[in-house]
Each structure stands twice: as C-alpha cells, then as structure tokens.
Design a protein around this motif. Sequence first.
Motif, PDB file in Angstrom:
ATOM      1  N   GLY A   1      -2.482   5.071   9.074  1.00 25.29           N
ATOM      2  CA  GLY A   1      -3.443   4.032   8.738  1.00 25.29           C
ATOM      3  C   GLY A   1      -3.100   3.308   7.437  1.00 25.29           C
ATOM      4  O   GLY A   1      -3.973   2.709   6.816  1.00 25.29           O
ATOM      5  N   ASN A   2      -1.823   3.349   7.037  1.00 21.12           N
ATOM      6  CA  ASN A   2      -1.430   2.739   5.772  1.00 21.12           C
ATOM      7  C   ASN A   2      -1.069   1.270   5.967  1.00 21.12           C
ATOM      8  O   ASN A   2       0.091   0.912   6.145  1.00 21.12           O
ATOM      9  CB  ASN A   2      -0.270   3.522   5.160  1.00 21.12           C
ATOM     10  N   VAL A   3      -2.085   0.431   5.919  1.00 21.49           N
ATOM     11  CA  VAL A   3      -1.913  -0.994   6.189  1.00 21.49           C
ATOM     12  C   VAL A   3      -2.498  -1.791   5.025  1.00 21.49           C
ATOM     13  O   VAL A   3      -3.526  -1.420   4.465  1.00 21.49           O
ATOM     14  CB  VAL A   3      -2.596  -1.364   7.537  1.00 21.49           C
ATOM     15  N   ASP A   4      -1.819  -2.886   4.666  1.00 26.00           N
ATOM     16  CA  ASP A   4      -2.339  -3.743   3.602  1.00 26.00           C
ATOM     17  C   ASP A   4      -3.552  -4.528   4.107  1.00 26.00           C
ATOM     18  O   ASP A   4      -3.657  -4.835   5.298  1.00 26.00           O
ATOM     19  CB  ASP A   4      -1.256  -4.722   3.149  1.00 26.00           C
ATOM     20  N   ALA A   5      -4.436  -4.886   3.179  1.00 25.98           N
ATOM     21  CA  ALA A   5      -5.674  -5.588   3.542  1.00 25.98           C
ATOM     22  C   ALA A   5      -5.423  -6.912   4.283  1.00 25.98           C
ATOM     23  O   ALA A   5      -6.101  -7.182   5.287  1.00 25.98           O
ATOM     24  CB  ALA A   5      -6.536  -5.802   2.303  1.00 25.98           C
TER      25      ALA A   5
ATOM     26  N   ASN B   1       1.154   3.826  -3.082  1.00 24.65           N
ATOM     27  CA  ASN B   1       0.675   5.198  -2.877  1.00 24.65           C
ATOM     28  C   ASN B   1       1.784   6.219  -3.128  1.00 24.65           C
ATOM     29  O   ASN B   1       1.526   7.312  -3.637  1.00 24.65           O
ATOM     30  CB  ASN B   1       0.138   5.371  -1.450  1.00 24.65           C
TER      31      ASN B   1
ATOM     32  N   PHE C   1      -4.731  -6.211   7.865  1.00 19.57           N
ATOM     33  CA  PHE C   1      -5.920  -5.720   8.565  1.00 19.57           C
ATOM     34  C   PHE C   1      -6.882  -6.867   8.853  1.00 19.57           C
ATOM     35  O   PHE C   1      -7.448  -6.959   9.950  1.00 19.57           O
ATOM     36  CB  PHE C   1      -6.625  -4.631   7.742  1.00 19.57           C
ATOM     37  N   ALA C   2      -7.024  -7.752   7.878  1.00 17.20           N
ATOM     38  CA  ALA C   2      -7.885  -8.933   8.078  1.00 17.20           C
ATOM     39  C   ALA C   2      -7.347  -9.772   9.241  1.00 17.20           C
ATOM     40  O   ALA C   2      -8.125 -10.304  10.052  1.00 17.20           O
ATOM     41  CB  ALA C   2      -7.943  -9.756   6.792  1.00 17.20           C
TER      42      ALA C   2
ATOM     43  N   THR D   1       0.837  -1.209   0.000  1.00 19.12           N
ATOM     44  CA  THR D   1       0.000   0.000   0.000  1.00 19.12           C
ATOM     45  C   THR D   1       0.868   1.253   0.000  1.00 19.12           C
ATOM     46  O   THR D   1       0.612   2.212  -0.724  1.00 19.12           O
ATOM     47  CB  THR D   1      -0.883   0.020   1.273  1.00 19.12           C
TER      48      THR D   1
ATOM     49  N   VAL E   1     -12.231   3.576  12.465  1.00 12.81           N
ATOM     50  CA  VAL E   1     -11.044   4.046  11.747  1.00 12.81           C
ATOM     51  C   VAL E   1     -10.089   2.892  11.486  1.00 12.81           C
ATOM     52  O   VAL E   1     -10.094   1.881  12.191  1.00 12.81           O
ATOM     53  CB  VAL E   1     -10.283   5.160  12.504  1.00 12.81           C
ATOM     54  N   VAL E   2      -9.275   3.065  10.460  1.00 12.08           N
ATOM     55  CA  VAL E   2      -8.276   2.083  10.049  1.00 12.08           C
ATOM     56  C   VAL E   2      -6.917   2.534  10.583  1.00 12.08           C
ATOM     57  O   VAL E   2      -6.449   3.625  10.252  1.00 12.08           O
ATOM     58  CB  VAL E   2      -8.219   1.985   8.510  1.00 12.08           C
TER      59      VAL E   2
END
Lengths: 320, 320
Positions: free
Chosen positions: A305-309, A106, A312-313, A102, A274-275
């Motif tokens: 909050g720059n985390v890969d999916a 970005n 986060f999962a 990510t 929030v992420v």
Amino acid sequence: MNIDEIRAADKRLEGHVRRTPLLNSPALDKIAGKRVFLKAENLQHTGSFKFRGGWAAISALPKDTKGVLAYSSGNHAQGVANAAQHFGLPAVIIMPSDAPLTKINNTKALGAEVIVYSRESEDRDQIGAQIAAQRKLTLIKPFDNADVIAGQGTCGLEIAAQAKEAGIDEADVLVCCGGGGFVSGIALALEADAPKMRVRPVEPVGFDDVIRSLAAGKRLSNTSTTGSLCDAIISPCPGEMTFPIMSRLLHSGITVSDETCLRTMALAFTHLKVVLEPGGAIALAAALFHNKGLGDTIIATASGGNVDAPMFARALETLD
Amino acid sequence: MNIDEIRAADKRLEGHVRRTPLLNSPALDKIAGKRVFLKAENLQHTGSFKFRGGWAAISALPKDTKGVLAYSSGNHAQGVANAAQHFGLPAVIIMPSDAPLTKINNTKALGAEVIVYSRESEDRDQIGAQIAAQRKLTLIKPFDNADVIAGQGTCGLEIAAQAKEAGIDEADVLVCCGGGGFVSGIALALEADAPKMRVRPVEPVGFDDVIRSLAAGKRLSNTSTTGSLCDAIISPCPGEMTFPIMSRLLHSGITVSDETCLRTMALAFTHLKVVLEPGGAIALAAALFHNKGLGDTIIATASGGNVDAPMFARALETLD
C-alpha cells in the motif's frame, strides 16, 4: 526449498509479523460475480509483504555480518531496512530514481542509507555487487534468496489457516508477481497446507515475463522495465530460484492493465477501506475483472500500500 | 447494563463479526512521542463498528418482528441494514440530507429503504417514531438501546484481548464519541477485562456535549448539530442510557478540530494504509496531537472509514 524452511521462517517471525486480515465485501462479490477475499498484506508492517522476507533473511544471517545491502523500488527496501534496524545492522538500499517518494522517505526513516540509480541506463545488480564488495555488506536479493522466499511463504501459511477458518478449502489464489518470490513462497505453503488451492501469478500487461516464461518452459525477459504504474512488481525476468518452483506449482496467470489497477484501488477504498498501491491492487483487479474460467471463490493478495498521494488521488478519479 | 450482556452479544456475533487488527507504525509513534495503536474498526463489515451494534440488536429481536427502522448519518444505517438483510427483515433508514453519498448508496445497496430529512429543520426522532408506528416497525436507536451498547462493547472485549497479546495492561483508550454507545460499551468491557485501561471520549471542537455533560454532571446539548466534518459522531446530546455509564466509567475527554482530523486521515493513509472518515480519525488525532497528560501507551479507536472520495482527496492535500 521446502515447507520446513517456511515453517522455520514462521517461527523467527512470530511475535513480530502482523497476521493481516482476510477482507471481503458484498459489493465486490457482486462486481466479480464470485466470492472474493483480499489478503491485506498492505496492512503488514512497512506496508507490504516484503517485511516477511526481509525479516526472515536478516534473522538468519551469521552473527559476524557487517551490514546488508538491497536493491528495490521500495517495498523490499523497507522490509530490509526495518529488519536491519531491529537487528542493529547498517543497511544500504539501491533504489531506482522513479520510485515513489513515499517509499524513498520511509526507507530513509527506517535508518537506511539510500543510493539512487537510473532504471533505464544503469544495472542495479552491478551497482549492488560493487558496493557490497567495497563495504563488506551482505546482499539480500529481493527474490533469489531461500530465506526471503521462505519469509514470503509465511503469508501462504496464514492464507491456508484463514481459508480453513472461513470454511474454504478450494479457491483460486491470485498473487501479484514480480520476480516470483511472493508467489513461490505462497505456492509452497499452500502445497503443504491447502493443496486444493490453485495459485496463479498476476502481472501488468506488457510486463508478463513470468507468464510467458511458464508457457515457454524457459526464463524470458521483459522488453522494458519502465512504463508501468506497478513499480513494485516489475523485474527484468523470473528468478533463478523462483522459476523452477513456479514451473512446478503455478496454474496459468492473468495480465491486467494499469487503468484496471487504478479502478481497483478506488473500489478497495470504497468497499474495503484500505489503501493499495497500483501493483498491490493487481491481483484484486484480476479477481474482479478477469476471472473467467476461475472457480467460485477467489483469494487475491494485496502485496502493498505504499503509494504517493497524487497517484492515489488519480485512482479516486476513476470513481463514477 | 453489565458485562454479561456484552458477552452474550459477543456469542451472537461470533462467526459474523470481523476481529479487526490493532495497527501501529514507528512513524506515528514518533509524531506522538508515545506508543500509539489503532483499533481499526473502519475495516469492520459495513466500514464501521456500527455493524456490531446493529447485529447485536437485530439478532435479539422477537421472532414476530415485522421490520426495523433506524435514523443515522450512515454508519448505524449500514449496520442495521446489513443485519436486517441477513435476518430477512425489511429496514427503513432515516438519513440526514447532508450525509456522505457513499453512506446513502451503501445503505441502499444493503436493501434498505432510505428516507432523507433536513438536519437543521426537522427532528429525526419524531420522523422515525411516526413511520415506525405507521408501518409497525421496531425502532433501533443508535445508542440508547442496551443490545446496541452491548454490541459495541464486543469491540472492547477484543481491545482487552489484543492489548494482552501485545503485552499491554495499562493504556489510555481514546474513543470517538457521538451519543456515547461505542465509548460506553468499550468502557464496560474494559472495566471487566482490562481494568487498568483509562477510557476517554474524543469529540469535535464545538460539538463536545459529552465532555461538557460529564463535567457538569448533567446532560447538556450541543448548540448546533451541523457544521462539522465529523458527521458520524455529531448527536444532539448524550444518551439517556449511555450518560450514567459514561459518568461512572470515563476519564476526562479531548476535543479535536476538523483540520487535525483531516491531517490525521492523511497520516493514516501514509503510515497505516487505511481509509478513515473524519469522525473515524478523531481519536487517532487526539492520540497524535493532543496527548499531553496521557500515559506512555495509547489505544485509539477508528470508528469508521465511510468517506466520499472528494473529502479524502482534501485530506490528502494536507500532506507536505
């Protein structure tokens, strides 16, 4: 470094920076057994507080600057790339090969040229210095740069103002800490605008160079710079410029495990919507789960909050 | 209903409501081919704009009120439960059996008694009326209540003020739409404070009762109230109070598929660092993927972020 430099950076950021909200939830207060507020810098442009330092530094460069170079696991990268794009300067960013995708994507999307290096076998400072010299680029260090520290400090000005609006004049302010740019800037701002706040660094277990350095009274290094999920806040050792500021202003720090950061990401998902990235959740994690000895009110910063999916999962799987 | 009722609700909410931010990202602008802003009401207390209406309604009740009752898939439930708890009133909430667990749990955590019914075989209005009569509770309808509409309208006052701060005086304002309380309140507020805005309802494909009703000039029902992921914004038909307001003030609406809502949740995760529920993402989805014929600037409302982790993980799987 003094408060005037932070107020000057604040003027340069005006109309560009986002005043991020101070979030809270009764459910989180219940977990902590105290009042907890999150300064949500993950909602800042580029997804982290690094927007502030990048903008503050690049907006202060001389007019004949040819371009900029930065080394970063991704948040400083995006802050610098974004500001460089705005001011029409080319940007080269040196990123570790294990940075979240990510962040790499970005940074490229913001127009920067990305060069990847190995965190374990290569020295980012050396690579950066060499390319900067070859291409006549100005190096924007992630924390050992007065304008960067001043930019991060503008977040402290907001914390002081928002705390006042919420009727809070005394609190423990927990700040995610890598090289110390964010915590130094915030501590300088609060010293001036909210002197009853106690600023404390929060670091990953095993990567507590700042906390150990403050205790020893001299700059100590981490034994490793890999092996933590908190990629954004792992740096080799405290900065040369940040260490004296931290020594003068910080109260004792707190360390947090990766597992507790993941669990906190899930709680922020459930209760604040929030992420957070793992390193971005570490101060909130300390507020919720390691708050013994702190006062009744805690303000925790969310650095990014720059985390890969997939990561986060993985955090969401910690929910009951 | 007029603007004075909204301004009065705004006074009652002062110091309690969160002024949610207007978020944007260059990456989302690129996808849309237009400037897109998200009014992030998912960051409101209780995770949705329904906090506003619940507070506005309960703060206006007579002093001898015995308690309150509401029927809701979860967001209105939490708004009402939260305000009832603050004002020291018992609250009974009638929730459908297929409501997200997050919403049921959060409503209980706010001190409310939750009664579950079947969306397919039972009539929530009838159940609500019966219990309200038995226990002498005041029914707080989710949209056909002037104080609730006025409360939701306070979000419109903020949109007008924030758009002005951002230099925007003309835009398409896309609003997630169930019974029409949110879109009616916002349309009334913008009529007064930002008259060049065009307010448009956004509904799930197959559950577009408001859009069809506006076209027909009379209130039409959905053929089903189950089968959409957008649980928060499925209601049987437009409200009695909201329909005349919508007829007078709304521009043509947009429908969005469940798949597009899930994809938009993932994009909001990546680029804005916020958690949206499927129905809460529908207006942003329309802004990104169904914006033909709209102007250069779109403000999309995010109605809520109360989503269970498995559904959010499913949304993240739509990322490349």
